[in-house]
Design an enzyme around this catalytic site. Structure first.
Site, PDB file in Angstrom:
ATOM      1  N   SER A  18      40.809  45.186  43.551  1.00 62.50           N
ATOM      2  CA  SER A  18      40.564  46.124  41.818  1.00 62.50           C
ATOM      3  C   SER A  18      39.553  45.687  40.765  1.00 62.50           C
ATOM      4  O   SER A  18      39.317  46.576  39.482  1.00 62.50           O
ATOM      5  CB  SER A  18      42.404  45.844  41.187  1.00 62.50           C
ATOM      6  N   SER A  63      40.942  41.355  44.661  1.00 65.21           N
ATOM      7  CA  SER A  63      40.415  41.829  44.165  1.00 65.21           C
ATOM      8  C   SER A  63      39.213  41.493  44.294  1.00 65.21           C
ATOM      9  O   SER A  63      38.717  42.641  42.833  1.00 65.21           O
ATOM     10  CB  SER A  63      41.311  42.390  43.117  1.00 65.21           C
ATOM     11  N   LYS A 122      36.294  42.329  33.176  1.00 64.77           N
ATOM     12  CA  LYS A 122      37.039  42.912  33.728  1.00 64.77           C
ATOM     13  C   LYS A 122      38.487  43.224  32.853  1.00 64.77           C
ATOM     14  O   LYS A 122      38.507  42.711  31.858  1.00 64.77           O
ATOM     15  CB  LYS A 122      37.180  42.186  35.084  1.00 64.77           C
TER      16      LYS A 122
END
Lengths: 401, 401
Positions: free
Chosen positions: A111, A135, A34
């Site tokens: 996210s 997330s 990420k």
């Protein structure tokens, strides 16, 4: 898997290959990272091009990345994060909406949207994400893959962009329980200490009540099957019964975690935004407006409530116990459907009513891709007490395999 | 107290008055804030003028500062931190050496040097510091005041400059046990949950063996007095007995914490130093040279050892048990005496052999100003298992009052 190319997945910010540094427990596994987790020599964007351009590229990988490379895994690239990781929907103003492989007309969740999409589209075995308000668990649930939020701070956050120090964790998303367990045990530095067998499954009624009925029904059916097949008892529990006094599950989010997150976001990211005035996406701007207008001093008492809920919930989760609930109250919303304030508030309030439970509890939660509502995937979550990460992995292995 | 003026103390970077915001549990108490903890509108230096000048002033106070202001305490200013908080000696190249009130010819210890000096010189009741390898406990011990390193991450680090996410904590230094307890309970958000009485004092033989003989003798005499007066049993324990296998205490530092600290420092601060090439003090430059030449991949296995030691030490510290040892192996060295490599290595290796114990254990430690060696103060430490902060405060209150 699905045969999606990486371009079609929309998951990647950049593709490349790093490592492995040695052979080890993760030989043969590939992963993505990420874009709020440092990779040496490559700027970290935190989901914001303005942040990326204002900060030099890191010299070192995040510690969690080097742990994986040193055990034989190969990094395949950097994947999309929502802006400042402050979202649960996965529709980035700057980096687009990664493809929800099993429901391409729906949002992937965020996210860790690129993490989920890179796994669900079959491009890597697992992905490093981060989770504050859901997330990791939300995109895992909405994309139909496995996701682990570990106990708070069990995984090193050095080289991971800070978000909310009292809430945020590094987590893992994966395409199978084995592909989740193998990196999880490396990142957790699991020692092999004996853990108890699972002896009791609780299902958290308040979370079922907040979910859409088809999601709740699918979750309860799955748990009844699991209980029957494993011989482990299944019992309903209300949040009030768990903590030992009259309180709704929604207290975890509304009175506690939501305020703590806002306060910590102000101190960690708000300072930078105010000093640098970066370009902000529209949806983030709306959310950040609420942060700026927040009275942090009046809300300091939420910290004490978080601590009390942490103690009380964990007292209700002794050795041998797992607690289950739908990972999200809904299947993935259609793309473009979160356009009214009402729709956004319904999605966030109900989702965080569930996800704040493990956030406040600081304990591990695994979202398992066991449910299907009219062909659309949704996760069933298993959680256990604080620092019982290895017990939870073993329990899920017994119950689900 | 000593009547030292703030200028003579050398403790302050800047003096001013903030708050309180309301009345509460800390009415009437004043505090200072280490210069790696945000104060709104004032640049945070992290002990480095280059860092200070490269970063805009924060808009918000750190969460831990606002917790204190919201409960009635008054902030009196910003105090000196060692460069990047990466030191235990308190002799800053940029900000000078704060005065050790009870031994003015000696160093105050660091990196919370200004915190300790502002308290020990009688200018505030308590101070916010941070501790990774001993940065609260060492200056508390060498200056003859109280110091608390809490359980890892029990106090919010939002708005506190990151140092080593798997090791660092916010801590408190104070001029009395009451002045330590009152802010500690606010910062810890203590719930009032019942904790057991102290039933057993262990003294950690390995730590006594690494200390200078007069320090070890003073510590054992004090513990025998405490045991006699309180009626709580006192038993020797070796590190090997505590963990249940043959291992020396020095393993905590040499094989585990020291390497983890170096790895995390690289990811958190090293990236910035390499990108910005700031002016570095001579002593820090030397230490940082070791960081740059460190083989982080080969040392990744130290993370697994840290986790194993955490589990094994805590298994040896059940409810009701405190474990005691000299906070530092020595009284404060004379100023200017840490000038040879041999002297520096002896001070750091022996000190961190002791301080790494609570660092690896992630548990609370209180350094109490109970010892005197030829008129020079040194601390006696009390520690308890992970998350047993409130038990430890209660136990020390019973044993020491």
């Amino acid at each position: 898997m699905t045969g999606t190319t990486s371009d079609e997945s929309g998951a990647f910010v950049e593709q490349f290959e790093i490592g492995p540094y040695a052979t080890g427990a993760l030989d043969g596994l590939s992963f993505s990272v990420k874009d709020n987790i440092d990779l040496a020599g490559r700027p970290t964007s935190f989901g914001s091009p303005s942040w990326r351009d204002a900060h030099p590229a890191p010299l070192y990988n995040a510690v969690c990345v080097d742990q994986l490379l040193a055990e034989g895994a190969t990094c395949r690239g950097k994947v999309v994060a929502d802006e400042f990781t402050y979202s649960l929907d996965g529709e980035s103003h700057f980096y687009g909406t990664p493809r929800n492989a099993r429901a391409p007309d729906r949002i992937p969740g965020g996210s860790s949207s690129g993490s989920a999409a890179s796994v669900a589209n079959g491009l890597v075995d697992f992905s490093l994400g981060t989770d504050s308000g859901g997330s990791v668990r939300v995109p895992a649930s909405l994309c139909g893959i496995w996701g682990l939020r570990p106990s708070l701070h069990r995984i090193s956050e050095a080289g991971v962009l800070p978000f909310m120090p009292s809430v945020s964790t590094v987590g893992v998303l994966a395409n199978s329980l084995v592909a989740l367990e193998r990196p999880a045990k490396v990142l957790l530095k699991s020692t092999g200490r004996a853990v108890p067998d699972v002896s009791r499954i609780l299902y958290l009624q308040d979370a079922f009540n907040v979910a859409d009925k088809p999601v709740a029904d699918a979750a309860l059916n799955a748990l009844e099957r699991i209980s029957g097949a494993s011989g482990v008892s299944l019992e309903a529990v209300s949040f009030a019964e768990l903590v030992g006094y009259d309180a709704p599950l929604s207290m975890c989010n509304e009175a506690a975690l939501r305020n703590l997150q806002t306060i910590e976001f102000e101190s960690v990211v708000g300072n930078w935004i105010e000093a640098h005035k970066p370009e902000l996406g529209f949806v983030f701007s709306m959310a950040y407006g609420n942060v700026k207008n927040f009275d942090r001093v009046k809300q300091m008492k939420c910290l004490a409530l978080c601590e009390k809920l942490f103690e009380d919930i964990n007292a209700g989760l002794p050795d041998g116990t797992v607690v289950c609930f739908p990972s999200t109250p809904v299947v993935a919303p259609l793309k473009g459907s979160l356009t009214t304030l009402e729709a956004v508030q319904d999605f966030y309030n109900r989702t965080m009513t569930i996800t704040a439970f493990s956030g406040v509890g600081r304990f591990p939660e695994i979202s398992a891709p066991l449910l299907d509502v009219g062909g659309i995937p949704v996760g069933l979550s298993f959680a256990a007490g604080h620092y019982k990460d290895e017990f939870l992995l073993k329990a899920v292995g017994k119950l689900v395999r």
